[in-house]
Each structure stands twice: as C-alpha cells, then as structure tokens.
Write a protein that holds these residues in place. Sequence first.
Motif: not given
Lengths: 425, 502, 345, 423
Positions: A355, A405-406, A410-412, D190-193
């Motif tokens: 991810x 990641x943060x 970000x968005x993935x 943040x949109x982190x998964x």
Amino acid sequence: MTNTTAPASVEAPTVVRVRRPKLAITLGVLTVLLAALFILAAREGWTTFRLSGADALIPLGEVSIPTAPFVWGTLALLVALTAWAVADTLAYRRSPLWLSIAYGILALFGFLTWAGADGLVPVISLLSGALSISVPIVFGALGGVIGERVGVVNVAIEGQLLFGAFSAALLSSITGNPFVGLLGAMIGGVLVSLVLAVFAIKYLVEQVIVGVVLNVLVTGLTGFLFGILLVPNELELNRPATFDRLPIPGLVEIPLLGPVLFNQSFLVYFMYFAVAAVAWGLYRTRWGLRVRAVGEHPQAADTVGIRVNPMRFWNVNLAGAIAGAGGAYFTLVSVPQFNEEMTGGLGFIALAAVIFGRWDPIRATLAALLFGFATNLQNLLSVLGTPIPSQFMLMLPYVVTILAVAGFVGQSRGPAAAGKPYIKG
Amino acid sequence: MKLELRGITKRFGSLVANDHIDLTVEPGEIHALLGENGAGKSTLMNVLYGLYQADEGEILLDDVPQRFRGPGDAMAAGIGMVHQHFMLIPVFTVAENVALGHEKVRRSGALDLDAARAEVRGVADRFGFHVDPDAIVEDLPVGVQQRVEIIKALARDARVLVFDEPTAVLTPQETDELMAMMRQLRDEGVGIVFITHKLREVREVADRITVIRRGKVVGEASPTSTNAELASLMVGRAVELTVHKEPARPRPGGLVVEGLRVLTPEGVVLVDDVSFTVQPGEILAIAGVQGNGQTELTEAIMGLETRVTGSIALDGQELVGASVRRILDAGVGFVPEDRKIDGLVGGMSIAENLVLDRSDAPEFVTAGTLRRGALDDFARERIEEFDIRAQGPLTPAGTLSGGNQQKVVVAREMSRDLKVLLAAQPTRGVDVGSIEFIHSRIVAARDAGVAVIVVSTELDEVVALADRIAVMYRGRIVGIVPSDTPRDVLGLMMAGAQEAAA
Amino acid sequence: GCGSAPEETTGGTEVDSDFHPCLISDEGGWNDRSFNQSAKEGMDRAIEELGIEGTEMESTNANDYAPNLETLVSEGCSLIISVGFNLSAATVESALANPDVDYAIIDDWADNDFDGETDAPNIKPLVFDTAQAAYLGGYAAAAWSAQSGVNKVGTFGGAQIPSVAVFMDGYQLGVEKYNEDKGANVEVVGWDVESQTGSFTGGFEANDVARQTAQGILDQGVDVILPVGGPIYTSAAAAIQDSGDDVLMIGVDSDLAVKEPDLADLVYVSIQKAIDQAVFDATTTAATGEFDVEPYVGTLENEGVTLSSFHDFESQLPEGLTDELAALQEQIIAGDIVVESPNSP
Amino acid sequence: MSETTPAPQAPQPHTATPEVPRGNAVLRDILRGSVVTSILALLVAMVVGGILIALTNEDVRTASGYFFARPADTFRAIWDAVYGGYEALFRGAIYNSRADDFLTAIRPLTNTLGNAAPLIAAGLGVALAFRVGMFNIGAQGQILFGAAFSALMTFRLDLPLALQLPLTLIAGLVGGAIWAGIAGILKARTGAHEVILTIMLNYIAVYLVDWMVSTAGVLQKPGSNQPISAATPSGALFPDLFGPAYPNLDVGFLLVIAATVFVWWLIERSSLGLRMRAVGENPHAARAAGISVQRIYVYAMLFAGGLAGLAAMNQIQGAVTSGFDSHIDAGFGFDAITVALLGRSRAWGTFVAGLLFGALKAGSYTMQASEGIPVDIVLVVQALVVLFVAAPPLIRTMFFLPKDESEKSARARAKAARKAVAR
Ligand SMILES: Nc1ncnc2c1ncn2[C@@H]1O[C@H](COP(=O)(O)OP(=O)(O)OP(=O)(O)O)[C@@H](O)[C@H]1O
Ligand SMILES: Nc1ncnc2c1ncn2[C@@H]1O[C@H](COP(=O)(O)OP(=O)(O)OP(=O)(O)O)[C@@H](O)[C@H]1O
Ligand SMILES: [Mg+2]
Ligand SMILES: [Mg+2]
C-alpha cells in the motif's frame, strides 16, 4: 471546427501559480528536530566510518572525522537547504528533486556522525544489512502487488512466507540442493495461494477472511510439522543447504554500492530480477495490461473477451510463488534452520509496503528497503550505545513508516476492483 | 451481416426482463430500440453481446445460429457494443484501452502500443475527429470517452454495432457528429442498434424503430412518427413534451456569485472569475459543453471544492469556506451530475437515501435513534408523489433503474425547504415520461419562490426550463442571455464566441 | 509397510497409576529451544525412566494458563510443573485451590506478595542463579579476546526480560572482573549493566532481523559473542559463518556444542542452566512420595548452573584460564564473590 | 429454502408490511445467513479435522504400520482418536459428561462464554470499522494500549468497587479509543491508509507496553524485576455472574452483550449509524449530503478502539487479573478480524461467530490434555471451520443443495461492486 467538442484535450488550460509548502514545512520540522538533538545532546570525539570491506580492490578503508565540527557543518548545510526550499515555496517554485535527496543524505550523515561519536559506523554493513532484512519483504510485497493488481487482496503473505520458509528448509535439507529448496518454497507459496484462489474466486469467500485464516492455518501446520518432523530429525531434515554469497566479479568492486548490492546470494539477484520483471511485465506486456484491467474494471475486461476469473486464479498463484520465494530467504540465506513462526510478522510489513508503494512494484520495493534500513539503523544505534530503552529503539522502523506514510505519501488509490469477487450476470 | 434475435427471454429471478423478444437488424440499417427505463433494452443487448446467457431463444447471424459463451465469442463473430456505462479502464490510456483484449506484441514480448496508437489515429481520421492516444481515460471529457468506446468497437471491425444510450452524455454537436458517424457506418454496410431516450435523434437517424415495454416488443414505428406518437408508444400513455410555465416573477435576494475561481491543487484554473446572480422565482440555466467548469462550479457552490476564491452569498450569507452541512442548512438543494457517485448510496434503502442529508432532523430522529416509522411514511409519500417505481421504501436504491434512481435524488432535494436548487443534469439517462415529471417539479419549485440553477449540456432542456441562460466556456461565463436566444447563437457561445460576436 | 502386529497384552507390569506428573509451558511452546524445551526434555526423561503416564500441555497465550492448569487438575495430575515466571500467578491460584496437588514452578519464587515466602504451601520454586555461571562465561570470553588482542566481546538478546538480561549482566560483570584482575581493557558491546540498555532483536524469532543484530555486534570487531534467547543463536552462527571472521559464540541454557554438533567449531563454551535436571529431580522425588516444597536454587555449588566444557577449544585457552575459572568458582561458592544482577530471580 | 432468511445485501422484497417488530429483527440478525449450510459447514470442517486428527494420532500411525496384518486395529484407532478428540471438544466447550453433578457439568459452557467475551468485543470493533469502509487490523494495539492506559490511570487508586470498577473500565475504553483514534485522525488528516497505520501502531503498542511493564514506577509490579504489571486491584475485578464455581463467566460477558446491542443499535438504528454506513458504502455521496467523511472516520475508529478497550478490560478485569504484559492481547486482535468477517460485519453475526470461537478455544484445552492433540492441530481445525463456514457455495456444491438467497446476495454484491467501478 470539430475540436470545440473536446477543448480540454486540445488547448492548454490556464494555470495559476500555487504554493506547495509541504516540503518546506517537512524539512523545517526535521531541521528543528535534528538541531534540538545536536544541541541538547551535544557529542564530542571522533566518528569513524568504515567504507569498504576488508578485501575490497579499492580500499576506501576507514575514515575518522571529528564529530562536533562535522555535525555543526552538516546542520548548517541542512539549514541552508531548508531555507532554499522555503525560498522556492515563497517564489511559487517547485523545489528540485535533488534538494530532497541531498537533504536526506546529509541529514542521515549528520545523524550518524552524531550517533557514532567515538564509535564505528560500518556503512557497508549498515546498507547491506538493510537490503538483507528487506529481501523477504520485497518478495512478499511483489506477491501482494500482483494479487491486488489482479483484484484479489492477499492478506496471506505472512502464511506464504512461512510455508515457503518451511518447505525450502525441508526440501533443501533432503536434497542438499538450495535450488530445489527454492523451488519447494515457491510450490509452498503456491499451495497457500491455491487455497486463497479457490475460496476467494470460486466460492466467493471474503478475501480478507481467507487470508487471515490461511495465516492461522499455516502457523498451525508448520508448527505441528516442525514439532513432529523437524525437531526429532533436526540434522537430516532441518539443516538446509544454503545459497552462498556469490560476488559478481567487477561489479562488486564499485566503491560503496558494489559490496552492498553485488556481494549477495543468488536469491538476492533473483529478487533484483523479480522486481525488474514484475515492473516491466506489469506496465509493458500483454500480461500486465490484462492483469491491471482485471483488477481495475473486471467487467470492462470481460467485455473485450478477457476471462476474468481464470486470469485471477493463475495470477494469484503466481503471486504465491513469488511470495514463497521470499520465504526461502529465511531458511536458505538468513539462518539455515526453520523455526516456528520465524517470519515474525514480516508478511504484514510486506502488506503495508504494497500500500505504501501504491501498488507499484518499484515503489513497494523502495518502501520495503526503507523499512529494512530503519530496522538496521535501529540495530546500529543500539550497538553504538544509546541511553534510550531498547523498546523505544525497536519502535523506530514502525514510527518511521507512519511518518513516511502520513507525511509524504498521503492518499493512495488502489486497484478499484481489489477485494471484489467477479460474478457474471 | 444480418442479425436476428428470435424469442429471446431473460429472467432475473422472478422478473422477466426480456419476454420472447424478436428483433432483426439488416446490414446497412440503423435500428432504433425505444423503451422506458427498465424496459429491458440493455438486458437484450447484453444477451446479444454474450454478457448474459438467454434463458430461451436464439441469436442468428446471416441465418446461422450462434452460441456466445462470452463477449469474446460475440466480438469474434463481428458484434461490437458501445455500453451504456462505459466499459473503459479509467486509469488506462486511450491506446491501452483500445488494445486491451487483442494486443499486439513485439518480438521482445513487450506490448506494441504503437500499433494501438495507429489504430486510434486511423479510426479518428476516418471519422474526422481527434483523440490523443496517450491521454488517460479518466481525465477525458465524457464525450471523448464515448469516442474511445466507439474506436474500441471499430478497431475490431464490427459488422453489427450496438449503441446503448450513447447520447445521454453528449452535447448537441457531439450528438450530431455521432449521428453522422452512424450514417457513415451504415453506408459502409454495418448494421446498427441504437438505443436512446431522445426522440429527436431517433427520428433523425433511424431507419426502423422497435419499441419495447416491460420486456415485450409492443410494436414497430416508422421514423416519420411524431415525437408524441413515439412517446406514448414507449410509455403507454400520452406524454406532455413541452414544459408549460408562466413567465418568471423574480423576487429580490437570492444567490450572488462574484469573482468565483476554482483551482486544482496543481494550480489549473477550472472556474475563472465567474459572477452571476439567481433570484428567487427564476431559473438560471448554465449551458455549455461538458468539461468547461460546470461541474466544478456546482461543487464549489456546494462546498465540495477546496481551492475556491471569490464570493458566493445567499441572502447576504457568505458560503465560500462553509462546510457542506452549513450550505445545506442554509437552504441549498443539490441534484448532483452523477447520481451513482454523488447522489445515492446504492446499498442503502430508498427510505434511508431520502433522508441522507437530513439524518439529524428532529422529524426523523429521536434521541439519536432513527424513527423508522417516520422514515417509512416519508418514503411512501415521496414514492407516491414522485412516482418512483420500486417495490417499497426498503428496496436498496442501487437496484432501481436509472430513471427511478434519479427520481429518488430529486425527491430528496425537493422535499426540504429550499432557497436555492442546484440541479446538474437533472434528467440524464431518464426516459421521456420521467423527464416530463422532473421538469414540471423544477418549474413548480421556481414558482414557489426557489432560486433555481439548472446545469445542463442538453440544449433542449436548457431552452425548455431557463428564464435566463448563462453559457460557460473554458471556466468562464461567456455571456448571460435571455431564454429566447436562438439555438445557433447558443451553439456558437458554447464554442467560445463572445455574446456580442455571436 | 507390513510390520507384524504386537501381541494383545492383557497383563504386563502394573505401574503405580497414582502418580501422574504434568508439565505446562508458557506461551513460548515446547520447541522454543529454551527453557520450555529443556523442561520438556527433563519431564520426558522422568516419564520414560519411571515408566508412567504424564501429561504435557502447551500454552499459546496468557489466557491459557488458568484453563490449562484447571484442565490438568481435572485430568488427575498429582504434580504440576509450570515453566516460567509468566505462569506464577495462575499457578499460585491453582495451588491454593488444590492443596492435594504438588506444584513446582521454574524461574520464579511463586511469591507475588514479596513476603519472602511462596504464596501457596504446596509450590516448589525451581530457580537458577544464572548470573554466577554467566560471570564465568564473561571472564572466559574476556580472556579469549585479550589473548587474541581484539579486546572486544559482544552480546545481544531476544527481548529485554530478566531471564535474558541476567545472562548479559553476569557476562559483563565477568568481563569487568577480568579487566580488574589482569589490568586488561576488554570492552563489552551490546549491553550495559549500569543503564540496563543494549541490543535486542525484539523477539525470539531466528530470522534475518536477528542476524543483522548479530552482524551489528560483529561489525564492531568483537571476537566472542553471546546471543541470549531461544533459537536466535542460529542467527548469530549464520552471521559469524558468513563473515568468515574468527569469532566464537557462547551458548546458553544447555551445552550448545553437544546440542548442535555442526556448530561445535563456533561454540567456545556454554553457560548452562540445568532446567531439565531440576524438572527430572522434582518429578522423580515426587514419584517416590518425597516431594518437598523447599525452594531449589540452581547455583554453581549444586551444579544447577555451570559453565560447560570448552571441548575443542580446551587446548587453545589462554594460559591458566582453567585454573582461574576454578578459583573464581570456588570464591563464588564460598560467597567471597557475589555476582549481583538486578535481573537475578 | 424455507429456513433461510434474507442475507445482508440482498434486495429485500418488502412489498406490504415493512414494519418488522424489533424482536423479530434481532432474531433475523442472529439467524442471518443460512442455518442449514452453517451446520453442514461445521460438519464438513469436523470431518476434515477428524482426518487430520487421525493422521496425526500416534496410535493410528502405529496401527497402520501393520494395517494388512490386522486392519481392524487401524479403524478402531481412527475411531478412538477422532471420537475422543471431538468428545473432548464437547466436554471442554459445552457439557462435561464426566462431572459428578449437573452444575459442574455445565461449567464448560460458561468457559465458552467467558472465552468468547473479549473476542466478541474486539470483533465488534473490527466489524464497526468495516461498515464504515475501514479495515482495522489494529485491534491488537488497541487492546494493549487500552489495558496499559487503564492500568496507568486507575491501578494505583484504591477505591471501593462501585467506583474502581467503572473507572478502570472507562479508562480502558478510553485507552483503546485513543490508540485507534490516532489512526483515525492520521487517516482523516493525511489520507494515510488505515491498514498501514494500524499494523504499525500494533508494533508500537507492543513495545510501548513492554517498556511500561518493565519500567519500575510506570506499570511494573512493584518489587518485581519481571516485565509484568501490578495485579488488577480487587475493587476493579468483574464479579462472577454465578459465583466462584464458574470463574470464567463474569460481568464482562454482560457488558459484551450490552456492547453488541449498542453496536447493533448504532449501526442499524441510529442516525449516526446511517451516516457511518453511507460513508462506508459511498463516501462521495455521503460528502455531498453534508456528512463529514473525515469526522466519521475518526468516530468510527474511536468506537472501534473503545470496543477493543472493552476486550482489554475483559482481559485484565476478568481473565488475567494477576498482572499483564505486552502479550495481553492474546492474539485476539487477529482473531477479531476473522470473527467480525465471519459474522458478516453485523453485530449479532459477530456475536455468534465469537461464541463459536470461544467454544473451540474452550474445547481445545481438553482436546490437548486428554487426547494429546497438539494445540497446533486445534488451530488448524479452527481455521478449517472458518473456511467452510465462510463458504456456503462450496457447502451447497458438496451437498447438491439448491442455490439460495445468500448466493443472490453475492451476485447483488458483485453487481454493486461493478456499479461502483463503472462510474
Ligand atoms: N443483473 C440483474 N439482476 C436482476 N435484475 C436485473 C438485472 N439486470 C437487469 N435487471 C432488471 O431487468 C429490467 C430491465 O433492465 P434494463 O437494464 O434492461 O433496462 P433498460 O431498458 O436498459 O433501462 P434504461 O433505459 O434505464 O437503461 C429492469 O427491471 C431491471 O431491474
Ligand atoms: N439485484 C437486483 N435486483 C433487481 N434489479 C437489479 C438488481 N441489480 C441491478 N438491477 C437492475 O439492473 C439494471 C441494469 O443496470 P444498469 O447499470 O444497466 O442501469 P440502467 O437501468 O441501465 O440505468 P441507467 O439509466 O442509470 O444507466 C438496472 O435497471 C437495475 O434496476
Ligand atoms: Mg439500459
Ligand atoms: Mg508470599
């Protein structure tokens, strides 16, 4: 005048300048943190960097530098780079990529210099250890990427690694041939993914359930077989022949990177090949195009005559074979013995790398390498001696992953149809 | 190639979607298939294309019975289909989408996308339009995506082509071009099945017309039939095709948009310095070719865009920067452009969807608990009032036919106290009967003193509803004109000509 | 194949069926290559020699302890041995509830209120003063490293828990003793008694993470390394073999050179902890009705903890080391030297 | 099939009377899915498990060594092994037929319920997050931090039961919620998964709790040098429901029932639940309807964490009260995923799945002790049960049963998925 109907694709749109402060802010925060560390816990003495192995053709040897001046010097450079990024932001410019890279290298150098005061920082070993730790994660992540790209979420990477490790140990011990072991590992991985494929694709069981359950199943099965088969016959069945180091003549002499990348075992070279092959295959071949189509929009793939479920079935098994090869690393390279639950959760790290790497083989590999590096850095720092309790040191790779990641990723967005069974109307 | 469907029956559980349907399509013929939403048109075509297996009946090509186990077989037999919902991979390029399924491969094993690019250019040149083979499909305007679908079918040399509602998302110009293309194909001997809800198009291009209702063929019509005749054949009753409305009586106040600008995170300007006013009691239609900033404009008004500058004031209250919640509470109703993405939660019931933006309203909630009785009564009333064809309030919204889904969204937005109604493409993909109904509701809202903004790419709709028309081009409003402005002037403005010049 | 069927036995030697010894593991399980495994070996041997039935139960997590003990009681166990301090509270509780059953617990005093008494009258603690043996190991390691001129030894552990850290404490204290006695300057990498911080793999999995931890120690140029914790010594061995350097390893718990003959050429010596023997003794005495709850403390004196033979390295040892170790052992037994580790039981 | 009730996402053919009495709705939830296929699935799993038990049984292997000399021995050994195994399972999980009196005999049943409690609680957390479209792998970390936080806040207090018990409980819920909330906020901001976040937070929690319980003055048991916390204060212990004869069944189980009712209410009946489900199924539409998707993510994680915290409290206030360490999650974090998904992410489904797991766990002790079946094999049998129970189509294929509602639901699901994809 037909082009009025598609203006967007014909004429360039108006673009205004926008500020992108993310990089500047991130660098600023990092610089402040490092400065605080360097100032509040100032260290004196000499830091020694070991830059080559003992038998290198171009012996870079060991370099000792005075800690304090270099730390302060690096800090000054970091401040300058941060200022540059800020200036770029204010001037609506996008900072060049080299700036981030240079910052990263310098920050790391400064930190290591600080941490290694009156100690030895074995650079080659730090890097090759990081690579080594990430090998099974990379294989696992490749398996994960293929699975999800074709639309099947694979939570069973841990199980595939573990079963791969087990069958590799068993077969290599019996035959005395690590290649047979590797083949066994891949078959082991396939056996696990076969269950996943059958239950998830044919019987429409929630893919995540199958994955989680397979991990339990494999843990139980390998634990049991280890107890009744391997333990009593330790010397015959659990002493696999291993892959030895296979330095690649020439390449291995490249200063710094040579011994890191090209003084490895067959399995690591196989990994380079696998990463390249999967990346190339996924984006450049018919196979890859179809895999991605099936994972994004199976019905569309169906309407052009691609058989969705068989496609998924075979590729999930391919993914299992690759993840299984990662399992072989545990018993054919790292430690020549199988032990219960020896994968220690790396399969889940691989899942995170999938991810983190946005379902891309190269990026997932980089994510795995980052994790490996953070882990090995933690090793080095605790060897160099820190007053920080071991538990906090051990958190390092996980904290780094969260920050990365943060802070950066970000968005993935994953393959749109991953996790969803395909049933024809 | 002659196509013949004989006695096709397709059941979904107890529902008979196709009931012994016969249909013949001669080579070099455009055969229109008409029917209200849910009549079974798409189902029939999916059977033809091998996506569904018919329960009864047979498919013949040039009098040879066929047996399609999947779309692969149908394609091999020379059938192509442009699907109602595009069968394109959004993240692929045009060339990749066209290549998919019959890829050419180089000696090295690598994909030969150049061949696909050449195919794309070849088809585009043949019909005289332009598509960038390397553009990512999801970034393309729908009209262009439509063309990609057509290229996909043509690249495979289809002898029978099915167009399932291809014009629902096209502009008038695009529609004209598509029809020209269809004629050209017909002249080349291709048999074409054309499904649409727009009667004008049918009369213009069809050689033969078959009408189906509730899964059965109810008759053939000739292309010379009037709109009214076709409509009543389709729906089974007389349909009012023109909107009756009194002249607008605007009142002071309303929505004042000034200097509105919307950017993407990369700084691309999507809406550029847009200013207009809508007063209570009038309908402002925003016309324009899809992809000229209308979507972003509506989303900015609703608070769904993040990079917005300028001002949107409702009765003096500033809405830029406010949350969606506050904007809804301020009295703005929103019928989004794409009901499946922004309008409905498919897995939830009609009743729940009807209160989605009012899930805290005291009439539906006591002590944090939904009052199911109230929800149910409310849903029944709306179903009754808006003529939503559903088994009941608990039917999952996602299982409704397109027209009925649209009615659920419209019903939800229109059953609140509104000051502003923002309706984007309110009748997209909806059959004539439902269009009539939705239009009359919009006019009724206007007459009740709501300031209405209708965004539509459909000139018919714009002209029918608007009191004033604003035309957008490349993010700007090129002019605001009265509703009696001639269509060709509007057409020119939509292509970017300034009001004065036009 | 077609082996021959055994005769139907009707009579045979009647074994006294009253005595039923039982063993319960902690969450590490029987194959942990550490104390669970040792304990099971002791129990297996006792069961075989006594010719009786016994029950061994494996726990997978803390939730299993109480139910497992309860199950063992209802299975009719007359002696229950718990492996590891993790089981302390559950064992005490079970012992209080079943005064007729004898209990023993390994590596714990069964004294959770710290009044110096076991909390139930029917529990026998089996503890080991491991630091004593580790002290000798550290001294020997320092001697080896000083002889080779490297003057650096290392250690690392699985997780930072007392039963692991106690080895590292004794080891470092032994090295310091050597420095003091010989005026040498042998360094210890990977552990610091003072601050109680050091290198850990974060678990007991013998995988690459553990191997790189070992490698990190080796990189600092040590020539003796003490890996502590279950199977992670295999990771250390792999790192040593791969580096090709002359580095030796010290085993823990049992004599590694014997247990893993193929590693014998790497194993300098082992710091042994005779858990198997303690379990065996407790079981056999209980079998003859002579069970007592007197705590058993394994020391150098009673050979509950020992330094193993140096095997092949005997001949290469520094001059006089054997004698010095013997002398040290005497002093420790006599109480002249007290090896104080904060991690001792 | 008449026994079957409509499965989750299947269109509900309510034409006339949509007014379903509440009791019926609960019952329907409990019975959701096909009872017949579930029972058959258990049967198949037991047959396959039986084969495994027989294969791994030593007597069977010995007897099969001379199979041709005396085949009856082999069959008898197989029968003994398999029957013994399952008899032990039943004896350990439901009813101990060897007990002297009825009251002792039903004790295993209370063990089953007690074992199920933390699993159900954590499973509810996973299920709830799942309904909001989030895959919460973080129950492990949430349980750990919940326990640690509760201990940190309340173990040093010495209050009467009426105060100490609820305080400890609440602190645990809050602790779990904090840990999950971190993931929720990071995702929202943040949109982190969430999968990455929760996996990483699991590890961080393990090491953090490990540090806490091995550091004097933080959580370590005073006077001890072992990594273990002080014992739970007696005032904080959940009272046993039926006295000390049934030590595993305590107030915690009632709390779990309450939590199940709460989650059922929250998701299916509350207005917040409506918003949560909307976000889970279509965040775009939810956003356009004025629902703050970000905030719902955070809420969902807070609830999920709180439920994991409840699992933690079932551990330290009920099951393991003598002090805990960084393994107090006892693997429930991952079992919770299976339990939640097996229960199709519904409150009562999760409850039933949790009971099944609790029973398998309770039975595993006797299977190991009296039949010598290794825990690993019990684990494998458990996994098989889940696989088969989760695969009704397989079971129907095996038994030539006609397709029923739930297969249609699978089709409806796929259809919905295709629609979502079709954009
Ligand atoms: N996969 C399916 N499962 C169950 N019912 C279906 C399915 N597909 C179609 N139906 C039903 O079949 C009927 C015909 O649907 P179809 O999509 O063919 O209508 P249509 O004529 O294309 O309508 P529209 O004009 O809205 O596109 C509808 O009532 C629909 O509910
Ligand atoms: N489980 C179901 N039961 C009944 N009808 C269903 C079910 N699933 C889908 N449908 C129907 O399938 C039909 C075909 O779906 P499709 O996506 O083609 O939409 P459509 O009717 O053509 O509407 P639109 O106008 O939005 O394109 C829909 O009309 C819908 O009512
Ligand atoms: Mg249709
Ligand atoms: Mg005491």
